[in-house]
Design an enzyme around this catalytic site. Structure first.
Site, PDB file in Angstrom:
ATOM      1  N   LYS A 160      12.114 -15.050 -10.690  1.00  0.00           N
ATOM      2  CA  LYS A 160      11.806 -14.041 -11.544  1.00  0.00           C
ATOM      3  C   LYS A 160      10.868 -14.543 -12.850  1.00  0.00           C
ATOM      4  O   LYS A 160       9.911 -14.037 -12.700  1.00  0.00           O
ATOM      5  CB  LYS A 160      13.681 -13.649 -12.688  1.00  0.00           C
ATOM      6  CG  LYS A 160      14.935 -12.974 -12.040  1.00  0.00           C
ATOM      7  CD  LYS A 160      14.076 -11.343 -11.625  1.00  0.00           C
ATOM      8  CE  LYS A 160      13.197 -11.059 -10.046  1.00  0.00           C
ATOM      9  NZ  LYS A 160      14.537 -11.055  -9.134  1.00  0.00           N
ATOM     10  N   ARG A 213       3.583  -0.142  -5.250  1.00  0.00           N
ATOM     11  CA  ARG A 213       3.549  -0.614  -3.739  1.00  0.00           C
ATOM     12  C   ARG A 213       2.138  -1.188  -3.248  1.00  0.00           C
ATOM     13  O   ARG A 213       1.857  -2.718  -2.678  1.00  0.00           O
ATOM     14  CB  ARG A 213       3.286   0.439  -2.511  1.00  0.00           C
ATOM     15  CG  ARG A 213       4.936   0.560  -2.489  1.00  0.00           C
ATOM     16  CD  ARG A 213       4.492   2.283  -1.855  1.00  0.00           C
ATOM     17  NE  ARG A 213       4.429   1.401  -0.167  1.00  0.00           N
ATOM     18  CZ  ARG A 213       5.594   1.416   0.337  1.00  0.00           C
ATOM     19  NH1 ARG A 213       7.250   1.575   0.110  1.00  0.00           N
ATOM     20  NH2 ARG A 213       5.622   0.913   2.169  1.00  0.00           N
ATOM     21  N   ASN A 267      -1.920   1.962   6.088  1.00  0.00           N
ATOM     22  CA  ASN A 267      -1.227   0.972   5.104  1.00  0.00           C
ATOM     23  C   ASN A 267      -0.417   0.411   6.438  1.00  0.00           C
ATOM     24  O   ASN A 267       0.186   0.268   7.371  1.00  0.00           O
ATOM     25  CB  ASN A 267      -0.054   1.299   4.481  1.00  0.00           C
ATOM     26  CG  ASN A 267       1.647   0.477   4.028  1.00  0.00           C
ATOM     27  OD1 ASN A 267       0.924  -0.653   4.313  1.00  0.00           O
ATOM     28  ND2 ASN A 267       2.795   1.050   3.907  1.00  0.00           N
ATOM     29  N   GLY A 268      -0.972  -1.542   6.562  1.00  0.00           N
ATOM     30  CA  GLY A 268      -0.588  -2.103   7.898  1.00  0.00           C
ATOM     31  C   GLY A 268      -1.437  -3.158   7.675  1.00  0.00           C
ATOM     32  O   GLY A 268      -2.890  -3.612   6.768  1.00  0.00           O
ATOM     33  N   GLU A 319       7.782 -15.611 -11.075  1.00  0.00           N
ATOM     34  CA  GLU A 319       7.062 -13.562 -10.906  1.00  0.00           C
ATOM     35  C   GLU A 319       6.184 -13.349 -11.739  1.00  0.00           C
ATOM     36  O   GLU A 319       5.786 -12.015 -11.637  1.00  0.00           O
ATOM     37  CB  GLU A 319       7.966 -12.913  -9.492  1.00  0.00           C
ATOM     38  CG  GLU A 319       8.755 -11.804  -9.836  1.00  0.00           C
ATOM     39  CD  GLU A 319       9.956 -11.491  -8.904  1.00  0.00           C
ATOM     40  OE1 GLU A 319      10.756 -11.358  -9.101  1.00  0.00           O
ATOM     41  OE2 GLU A 319       8.667 -10.848  -7.944  1.00  0.00           O
ATOM     42  N   TRP A 364      -2.311  -3.048  -1.919  1.00  0.00           N
ATOM     43  CA  TRP A 364      -2.514  -4.284  -1.422  1.00  0.00           C
ATOM     44  C   TRP A 364      -3.152  -4.592  -0.573  1.00  0.00           C
ATOM     45  O   TRP A 364      -2.630  -4.134   0.615  1.00  0.00           O
ATOM     46  CB  TRP A 364      -1.183  -4.319  -1.334  1.00  0.00           C
ATOM     47  CG  TRP A 364       0.044  -5.972  -1.693  1.00  0.00           C
ATOM     48  CD1 TRP A 364      -0.041  -5.768  -3.280  1.00  0.00           C
ATOM     49  CD2 TRP A 364      -0.934  -7.406  -1.105  1.00  0.00           C
ATOM     50  NE1 TRP A 364      -0.406  -7.959  -3.039  1.00  0.00           N
ATOM     51  CE2 TRP A 364      -0.444  -7.962  -1.541  1.00  0.00           C
ATOM     52  CE3 TRP A 364      -0.507  -6.483   0.217  1.00  0.00           C
ATOM     53  CZ2 TRP A 364       0.415  -9.448  -1.325  1.00  0.00           C
ATOM     54  CZ3 TRP A 364      -0.276  -8.260   0.878  1.00  0.00           C
ATOM     55  CH2 TRP A 364      -0.140 -10.070   0.207  1.00  0.00           C
ATOM     56  N   GLU A 379      17.414 -17.718  -7.813  1.00  0.00           N
ATOM     57  CA  GLU A 379      17.210 -16.373  -8.116  1.00  0.00           C
ATOM     58  C   GLU A 379      16.514 -16.439  -9.912  1.00  0.00           C
ATOM     59  O   GLU A 379      15.500 -15.338 -10.298  1.00  0.00           O
ATOM     60  CB  GLU A 379      18.306 -15.694  -8.385  1.00  0.00           C
ATOM     61  CG  GLU A 379      17.966 -13.567  -8.815  1.00  0.00           C
ATOM     62  CD  GLU A 379      17.036 -13.475  -8.428  1.00  0.00           C
ATOM     63  OE1 GLU A 379      16.476 -13.649  -7.246  1.00  0.00           O
ATOM     64  OE2 GLU A 379      16.348 -12.520  -8.477  1.00  0.00           O
ATOM     65  N   CYS A 393       0.772  -1.059   0.571  1.00  0.00           N
ATOM     66  CA  CYS A 393       0.341   0.007   0.291  1.00  0.00           C
ATOM     67  C   CYS A 393       0.942   1.456   0.032  1.00  0.00           C
ATOM     68  O   CYS A 393       1.856   1.009   0.796  1.00  0.00           O
ATOM     69  CB  CYS A 393      -1.228   0.448   1.312  1.00  0.00           C
ATOM     70  SG  CYS A 393      -2.314  -0.866   1.470  1.00  0.00           S
ATOM     71  N   LYS A 412       5.694  -4.501  -3.571  1.00  0.00           N
ATOM     72  CA  LYS A 412       7.078  -4.479  -4.096  1.00  0.00           C
ATOM     73  C   LYS A 412       7.396  -4.368  -2.809  1.00  0.00           C
ATOM     74  O   LYS A 412       8.806  -4.360  -2.328  1.00  0.00           O
ATOM     75  CB  LYS A 412       7.725  -3.019  -4.740  1.00  0.00           C
ATOM     76  CG  LYS A 412       9.233  -2.855  -4.634  1.00  0.00           C
ATOM     77  CD  LYS A 412       9.737  -3.315  -6.126  1.00  0.00           C
ATOM     78  CE  LYS A 412      11.304  -2.949  -5.949  1.00  0.00           C
ATOM     79  NZ  LYS A 412      11.918  -4.355  -6.785  1.00  0.00           N
ATOM     80  N   HIS A 414      17.418 -37.250  -5.799  1.00  0.00           N
ATOM     81  CA  HIS A 414      17.276 -37.390  -5.192  1.00  0.00           C
ATOM     82  C   HIS A 414      15.758 -37.434  -4.885  1.00  0.00           C
ATOM     83  O   HIS A 414      13.979 -37.350  -4.146  1.00  0.00           O
ATOM     84  CB  HIS A 414      17.404 -36.806  -4.066  1.00  0.00           C
ATOM     85  CG  HIS A 414      19.136 -37.386  -3.755  1.00  0.00           C
ATOM     86  ND1 HIS A 414      19.151 -38.488  -2.931  1.00  0.00           N
ATOM     87  CD2 HIS A 414      20.093 -36.589  -4.115  1.00  0.00           C
ATOM     88  CE1 HIS A 414      20.547 -38.367  -3.028  1.00  0.00           C
ATOM     89  NE2 HIS A 414      20.954 -37.079  -3.769  1.00  0.00           N
TER      90      HIS A 414
HETATM   91  O1  M6R Z   1      13.049  -5.145   0.023  1.00  0.00           O
HETATM   92  P1  M6R Z   1      13.622  -6.169   0.461  1.00  0.00           P
HETATM   93  O2  M6R Z   1      15.056  -7.171  -0.423  1.00  0.00           O
HETATM   94  O3  M6R Z   1      13.476  -7.139   1.870  1.00  0.00           O
HETATM   95  O4  M6R Z   1      12.315  -7.780  -0.354  1.00  0.00           O
HETATM   96  C1  M6R Z   1      12.461  -8.909  -0.351  1.00  0.00           C
HETATM   97  C2  M6R Z   1      11.631  -9.728  -1.208  1.00  0.00           C
HETATM   98  O5  M6R Z   1      10.279  -8.957  -1.274  1.00  0.00           O
HETATM   99  C3  M6R Z   1      12.098  -9.068  -2.803  1.00  0.00           C
HETATM  100  O6  M6R Z   1      13.272  -9.543  -3.186  1.00  0.00           O
HETATM  101  C4  M6R Z   1      11.201  -9.971  -4.054  1.00  0.00           C
HETATM  102  O7  M6R Z   1      11.337 -11.110  -3.352  1.00  0.00           O
HETATM  103  C5  M6R Z   1      11.695  -9.613  -5.182  1.00  0.00           C
HETATM  104  N1  M6R Z   1      11.007  -8.205  -5.221  1.00  0.00           N
HETATM  105  C6  M6R Z   1      11.681 -10.496  -5.906  1.00  0.00           C
HETATM  106  O8  M6R Z   1      11.992  -9.603  -7.543  1.00  0.00           O
END
Ligand code: M6R
Length: 625
Positions: free
Chosen positions: A500, A27, A100-101, A503, A74, A496, A2, A620, A519
């Site tokens: 990527k 956000r 927000n929260g 997501e 969000w 990673e 948010c 984000k 395994h």
């Molecule tokens: O702001 P942060 O690095 O703590 O965020 C952690 C994760 O939410 C963030 O890395 C998320 O996995 C990425 N947006 C993925 O691309």
């Protein structure tokens, strides 16, 4: 999660709020809304879906006011819909809030209000009702010295009853030029420039107005008017927020001709890595050999001799950077390192004491899981170092010491330049601990740093593979299942790469240590599967080749990411081979090898027509648990 922005004292406050929401949309983008105040009352326009829906509604129903408050959501409680969009009003329309929260005790609070109708299914709306109730009750503390209702006092009284996390911003019809904000475990900054008062969830929303901002600390409240900002604590006593200057500008927060922020940020990596490496080697005194210096660390070099264990806490992409950090610290400093999913750390019984060093990695510095894990460690008197990209963020403020990445603002939800600079940060920390513990000589440190300095040019070379990656994406953008495999420094990159791809393209993708496949996971492989194998030259290359043969024998197509020294051997085993330059140091290899995976995911997602910068269900900055 948010985004909040409030503006008071500006002739075009609504336009300013909508522009700010655009920069905060990463956000959360389930809905958006705005409220204006004037003596005739509060006016709200809100719409489910992306900000464009709200902007369209405002075109047809223009609002004009000098005070406005906006929110991009969000969803946590209540589906994304018009009625659940913020701002929320009390039933009389006297008070509006954005939040927000999560208000954890909202059901209890609703019950305490008795037989009142709620207009939404959110946890937040109850706060508007409670504040209006405070303002109405004449005998409460919510009254200024002259007997008029005092919004700040009313908010303080209500916040005392809230459990959970909140950044709240409140406006009231009878005090139309005032914004009141409260902060607990969710970020909120305030600023004042040229007779205009502002609040926002982060600096991106305010950077076009000012780069001088102040972050409220937990338990602080602010009354923002065009004339000034008053910050108080929970008892109403004047308090001091954390003031700082933002060192980037509006241009850095814009797309600058790229189709997406993600693509722009991928291409910014050579510069971001160079900036994070800059000026780290200095002679402590004339005539002495240069040493690696990490000035922001604020922890004495001597302290590292007392450390006997390291925990790295992080989430998502930052966690994968932490996995590279483990390799670096164990290699150079010889200290055992555990890398922990931050959201799990405080719910078990980790063995943490003053000899344990905790490194919390977070791009935003606002991820609640990481902040809470770090706080748990600090309670047990373990020193905490924050590796963050955002100066003044909660994690950076609360840690004992820190190291900043210099990636500049990262707007795309999918993290790219933050990741590669976090790896740089981890390498610097590993080397620094090694130096502090006398395990790496100054001459070696200088040599390794000189090699790291070659990484930005190597990254530029990798970016030239973009055309090839677009072709590979053409070929593979419809596969049913993708498995990423790697060993040693290739494993975090495999993880990673899978993150990527899933997501932003919503394709099913997983990552495994290459040796672990047999395994269990290899049972998933069938004709039509794609295996992306991280196979640079190095001490695990031979083993990777065996694992590639195993999946190929079972019908998978193999895309191998090799380096100049490994690709000749890979061509006979893989369907497609990508050749990266040899990294100037083995532990810097992940900085290079992640880039093709970022580009591959980007092209797959765009070919599939997905919203690269704002993937579904995500936000984000994750400020709820
Ligand atoms: O702001 P942060 O690095 O703590 O965020 C952690 C994760 O939410 C963030 O890395 C998320 O996995 C990425 N947006 C993925 O691309």
């Amino acid at each position: 999660m948010c985004g909040i922005i409030g503006i008071t004292g500006h002739a075009a406050a609504v336009d300013g709020v909508v522009a700010g929401l655009r920069r905060l949309e990463y956000r959360g983008y389930d809905s958006a809304g705005v409220v204006t105040t004037d003596p005739e009352g509060l006016r709200v326009v809100k719409r489910a879906g992306k900000l464009d829906n709200l902007a369209g509604a405002l075109d047809g129903q223009p609002l004009s006011a000098s005070t406005a408050l906006g929110h991009t959501r969000w969803a946590t409680h209540g589906e994304p819909s018009d009625r659940n969009a913020h701002p929320h009003l009390d039933p009389s329309g006297r008070v509006a809030i954005v939040h927000n929260g999560i208000i954890e005790n909202y059901q209890t609070l609703k019950a305490e209000l008795g037989d009142v109708r709620f207009a939404s299914d959110t946890d937040s709306e109850v706060v508007a009702h409670l504040i209006a109730e405070q303002l109405t009750a004449s005998s409460t503390a919510a009254t200024a010295a002259d007997g008029t209702p005092d919004l700040l006092a009313a908010v303080r009284a209500v916040v005392a009853r809230l459990e959970g996390a909140y950044a709240l911003c409140v406006v009231a019809a009878d005090d139309p030029e005032t914004l009141v904000v409260a902060k607990h475990e969710a970020p909120l900054i305030v600023a004042q420039a040229e007779g205009v008062g502002y609040c926002a969830s982060d600096v991106a929303a305010l950077i076009e107005h000012t780069n001088e901002v102040a972050a409220l600390l937990d338990g602080q409240f602010a009354r923002i008017t065009p004339q000034g900002i008053e910050v108080v604590d929970v008892d109403g006593v004047p308090a001091t927020p954390h003031a700082y200057t933002v060192d980037w500008d509006l241009a850095a927060a814009e797309k600058q001709g790229y189709d997406h922020f993600m693509l722009k940020e991928i291409h910014e990596q050579p510069q971001a890595v160079a900036d994070t490496l800059l000026d780290r080697l200095n002679a402590p005194a004339p005539g002495l050999p240069p040493r690696l210096q990490l000035d922001e660390l604020r922890i004495d070099e001597g302290e590292f001799s007392r450390i006997d264990k390291v925990f790295i806490l992080a989430c998502g992409t930052s966690l994968h950077a932490g996995m590279v950090g483990k390799l670096a610290i164990e290699h150079w400093a010889g200290i055992p390192v555990d890398v922990e999913v931050a959201s799990e750390f405080r719910y078990r019984d980790p063995i943490v004491d003053p000899h344990t060093l905790v490194i919390a990695i977070s791009q935003s510095g606002e991820t609640i899981d990481t902040i809470a894990g770090a706080a748990h460690a600090r309670n047990q008197r373990a020193p905490v170092i924050a590796l963050t990209n955002v100066v003044g963020s909660t994690l950076a403020r609360e840690a004992d010491g820190g190291l900043y990445t210099h990636a500049g603002p990262e707007v795309a939800v999918a993290s790219t330049k933050a990741f590669t600079t976090q790896i740089v940060g981890c390498l610097l920390l590993g080397l620094y601990f090694g130096q502090a513990r006398g395990r790496v000589y100054s001459s070696e440190v200088a040599d390794i740093l000189e090699r790291f300095d070659r990484v930005p040019d190597a990254l530029r070379e990798v970016l030239e593979l973009d055309g090839q990656l677009r072709e590979l994406a053409q070929r593979y953008h419809d596969v049913d299942y993708t498995m990423f495999i790697g060993r040693h420094a290739g494993l975090p990159i495999a993880m990673e790469g899978a993150l990527k791809l899933k997501e932003i393209s919503y394709l099913h993708a997983e990552a495994f240590p290459a040796g672990e496949m047999k395994h269990g996971p290899i049972a998933l492989i069938e004709p039509g599967s794609l295996v992306v194998a991280l196979a640079p030259a190095g001490h695990v290359f031979g083993k990777m080749v065996s694992n590639i043969q195993e999946v190929r024998a079972r019908g998978a197509s193999v895309l191998a990411i090799g380096t100049a020294g490994s690709t000749a051997a890979l061509t006979e085993h893989a369907d497609d081979v990508l050749t990266l330059p040899e990294p100037p140091h083995e532990l810097a290899g992940p900085i290079l090898s992640v880039v093709p995976l970022q580009l591959f995911s980007y092209h797959v997602a765009t070919l599939r027509g997905e919203d690269v910068d704002q993937p579904r269900n995500l936000a984000k900055t994750v400020t709820v648990e």
